[in-house]
Design an enzyme around this catalytic site. Structure first.
Site, short mmCIF file in Angstrom:
data_model
loop_
_atom_site.label_atom_id
_atom_site.label_comp_id
_atom_site.label_asym_id
_atom_site.label_seq_id
_atom_site.Cartn_x
_atom_site.Cartn_y
_atom_site.Cartn_z
N SER A 298 4.90 -6.33 -4.15
CA SER A 298 5.67 -5.76 -5.06
C SER A 298 6.65 -5.03 -5.29
CB SER A 298 5.13 -6.19 -6.42
OG SER A 298 4.35 -5.28 -6.25
N ILE B 287 6.19 -0.53 0.09
CA ILE B 287 6.14 -0.51 1.83
C ILE B 287 6.57 -2.07 1.94
CG2 ILE B 287 4.95 -0.37 3.99
CD1 ILE B 287 3.82 2.55 3.38
N VAL C 144 -6.30 -9.47 -4.31
CA VAL C 144 -6.57 -9.91 -2.66
C VAL C 144 -8.14 -9.48 -1.82
CG1 VAL C 144 -4.07 -8.41 -1.30
CG2 VAL C 144 -5.69 -7.43 -1.77
N ASN D 130 -0.30 -5.23 3.74
CA ASN D 130 -0.25 -3.91 3.24
C ASN D 130 -1.38 -3.68 2.00
OD1 ASN D 130 1.76 -2.42 2.82
ND2 ASN D 130 2.31 -3.27 0.79
N SER E 207 -2.88 3.53 8.27
CA SER E 207 -2.45 4.67 8.30
C SER E 207 -2.66 6.06 9.30
CB SER E 207 -3.12 4.98 6.44
OG SER E 207 -2.62 6.47 6.15
N SER F 277 -4.45 8.15 7.84
CA SER F 277 -5.77 8.88 7.87
C SER F 277 -6.49 7.45 7.85
CB SER F 277 -5.24 8.49 6.18
OG SER F 277 -4.71 8.88 5.13
N TYR G 87 -11.09 6.63 1.19
CA TYR G 87 -9.77 5.59 1.63
C TYR G 87 -9.90 6.27 2.74
CZ TYR G 87 -4.90 4.96 1.95
OH TYR G 87 -3.36 5.20 2.80
N LYS H 182 -8.55 2.62 6.24
CA LYS H 182 -7.47 2.53 7.26
C LYS H 182 -7.79 2.72 8.33
CE LYS H 182 -5.18 2.10 4.20
NZ LYS H 182 -4.22 0.60 4.00
N ILE I 220 4.47 8.89 3.48
CA ILE I 220 5.55 8.11 2.92
C ILE I 220 6.05 7.97 1.38
CG2 ILE I 220 6.95 5.55 2.36
CD1 ILE I 220 5.89 6.86 5.96
N1 LIG Z 1 2.62 6.12 0.98
C1 LIG Z 1 2.46 6.43 1.52
O1 LIG Z 1 2.43 7.70 2.21
C2 LIG Z 1 1.70 5.28 2.82
C3 LIG Z 1 0.80 4.10 2.30
N2 LIG Z 1 0.20 3.61 3.82
C4 LIG Z 1 -0.56 1.59 3.10
O2 LIG Z 1 0.57 1.01 2.90
C5 LIG Z 1 0.67 0.51 2.23
C6 LIG Z 1 1.45 -0.16 0.88
O3 LIG Z 1 1.18 1.27 0.16
P1 LIG Z 1 2.58 1.78 -0.82
O4 LIG Z 1 3.89 1.17 -0.66
O5 LIG Z 1 2.89 3.28 -0.77
O6 LIG Z 1 2.18 1.74 -1.97
P2 LIG Z 1 2.38 1.23 -3.68
O7 LIG Z 1 1.48 1.26 -4.56
O8 LIG Z 1 4.00 1.68 -3.59
O9 LIG Z 1 2.24 -0.29 -3.21
C7 LIG Z 1 1.12 -1.35 -3.26
C8 LIG Z 1 0.90 -2.11 -3.61
O10 LIG Z 1 -0.10 -2.97 -3.21
C9 LIG Z 1 -0.22 -4.11 -4.42
N3 LIG Z 1 -1.36 -4.06 -4.62
C10 LIG Z 1 -2.52 -3.34 -5.41
N4 LIG Z 1 -3.64 -3.41 -5.33
C11 LIG Z 1 -3.50 -5.08 -4.98
C12 LIG Z 1 -4.10 -5.44 -5.15
N5 LIG Z 1 -5.80 -5.62 -5.70
N6 LIG Z 1 -4.13 -7.08 -5.08
C13 LIG Z 1 -2.52 -6.99 -4.14
N7 LIG Z 1 -1.75 -6.32 -4.66
C14 LIG Z 1 -2.68 -4.83 -4.61
C15 LIG Z 1 0.75 -2.82 -5.72
O11 LIG Z 1 0.55 -3.94 -6.63
C16 LIG Z 1 1.61 -2.87 -5.09
O12 LIG Z 1 2.61 -4.04 -4.70
C17 LIG Z 1 -1.33 0.49 1.60
O13 LIG Z 1 -2.30 -0.25 1.83
C18 LIG Z 1 -1.23 1.72 2.10
O14 LIG Z 1 -2.70 2.48 2.01
C19 LIG Z 1 -0.44 4.37 4.64
C20 LIG Z 1 -0.23 5.01 4.99
C21 LIG Z 1 0.75 5.99 3.66
C1 LIG Z 2 -1.71 8.17 -0.53
C2 LIG Z 2 -1.36 9.20 0.55
O1 LIG Z 2 -0.15 9.66 0.12
C3 LIG Z 2 -1.16 8.69 1.92
O2 LIG Z 2 -1.83 7.22 2.09
C4 LIG Z 2 -2.27 7.95 3.29
O3 LIG Z 2 -3.18 6.78 3.80
C5 LIG Z 2 -1.63 8.68 4.11
O4 LIG Z 2 -1.93 9.04 5.04
C6 LIG Z 2 -1.12 10.32 3.05
O5 LIG Z 2 -1.80 10.89 2.37
#
Ligand SMILES: NC(=O)C1=CN([C@@H]2O[C@H](COP(=O)(O)OP(=O)(O)OC[C@H]3O[C@@H](n4cnc5c(N)ncnc54)[C@H](O)[C@@H]3O)[C@@H](O)[C@H]2O)C=CC1
Ligand SMILES: C[C@H](O)[C@@H]1OC(=O)[C@H](O)[C@@H]1O
Length: 253
Positions: free
Chosen positions: A14, A17, A64, A90, A143, A145, A156, A160, A189
């Site tokens: 939703s 990413i 999930v 994701n 990540s 991370s 966290y 990852k 991101i």
């Molecule tokens: N934003 C960043 O800097 C980074 C993000 N990531 C990873 O990318 C992935 C997506 O994160 P973002 O888009 O940044 O965050 P976001 O918060 O924008 O999106 C997360 C999505 O996961 C959904 N979600 C959360 N808990 C859930 C659950 N229990 N069941 C189903 N859906 C659920 C949310 O509703 C949302 O759509 C995550 O796995 C995060 O760890 C990895 C590296 C960096």
């Molecule tokens: C949520 C953090 O800003 C993000 O999540 C990751 O996995 C990256 O390393 C950043 O720390």
């Protein structure tokens, strides 16, 4: 188009990413099943965007972390779209918190969503791909991370690293079925997950300063790499990890 007539499933689609990946998959010609969690209004927007691109979309609302969500999501996608070609794991959370007083529930929930959730989902998708008998592609969002630590991320970062390790073991377990498994390691991101953390101007400036390309990542920077890994362009890649961080990891001094 990289994913013409493929069926692509994405968890946590939703926002951020996952959302960008769902839209990119549709732009690349795929029909898309999105898993969302308690985000109905936004999910409807994503469906509308996919349909505006001339592709089909289906939504499955589920946590999930619950094992049944995985079989439910895959079945809903097969019922609506016929099969599973690509699975993108994701969904994730990162409730920033210090180590010494980490609440047990925060640790447990982060592990259950990020790692157990990925495990259940990937397992259900793989079973469907094996049943279909003609391979598939699984991409998990790990990540940077997985490689480096974070003071407020002790709960966290192991999830990852675990997600990347899961893709390596799945590459071994599923190779004989023609199923490729890879991970993407995003740097920082700008999304909802770190909105509060990066609201501190000093923290944001520090993070930006670490990135040789000079800016935080955008969800679309990750979506295009996921589309590549999902596609036949990456047909000899399995068990790999692609770091997509603007050069941050390479920047020691
Ligand atoms: N934003 C960043 O800097 C980074 C993000 N990531 C990873 O990318 C992935 C997506 O994160 P973002 O888009 O940044 O965050 P976001 O918060 O924008 O999106 C997360 C999505 O996961 C959904 N979600 C959360 N808990 C859930 C659950 N229990 N069941 C189903 N859906 C659920 C949310 O509703 C949302 O759509 C995550 O796995 C995060 O760890 C990895 C590296 C960096
Ligand atoms: C949520 C953090 O800003 C993000 O999540 C990751 O996995 C990256 O390393 C950043 O720390």
């Amino acid at each position: 188009m990289l994913l013409e007539n493929k069926v692509v499933l994405i968890t946590g689609a939703s926002r951020g990413i996952g959302r960008a990946t769902a839209i990119e998959a549709a732009r690349q010609g795929a029909n898309v099943a999105i898993n969302t969690f308690r985000d109905d209004a936004v999910a409807a927007e994503v469906v509308a965007e996919i349909e505006a691109l001339g592709r089909k979309a289906v939504v499955f609302d589920a946590d999930v972390a619950q094992p049944d969500s995985a079989t439910g999501f895959v079945q809903a996608a097969v019922d609506a779209l016929g099969r599973v070609d690509v699975f993108v794991s994701n969904a994730g959370i990162c409730p920033f918190h210090a180590f010494l007083d980490m609440p047990v529930e925060t640790l447990r929930r982060t592990m259950e969503v990020n790692l157990h959730g990925a495990y259940f989902m990937v397992q259900a998708a793989a079973n469907q791909m094996v049943k279909q008998g003609d391979g598939g592609s699984i991409v998990a969002i790990s990540s940077i991370s997985a490689l480096v630590g974070g003071e407020m991320q002790t709960h966290y970062t192991p999830t990852k690293a675990g997600v990347h390790s899961l893709m390596q073991s799945c590459a071994v377990a599923l190779g004989r079925h023609g199923i490729r498994c890879n991970s993407v390691l995003p740097g920082t991101i700008a999304t909802d997950i770190n909105k509060d953390d990066l609201a501190d101007p000093a923290k944001r400036e520090y993070m930006e300063g670490r990135i040789p390309l000079g800016r935080l990542g955008r969800p679309e920077d990750i979506a295009s790499v996921v589309a590549f890994l999902a596609s036949d362009m990456a047909s000899y890649m399995s068990g790999s990890a692609l770091l997509v961080d603007g050069g941050a990891f390479a920047n020691f001094q």
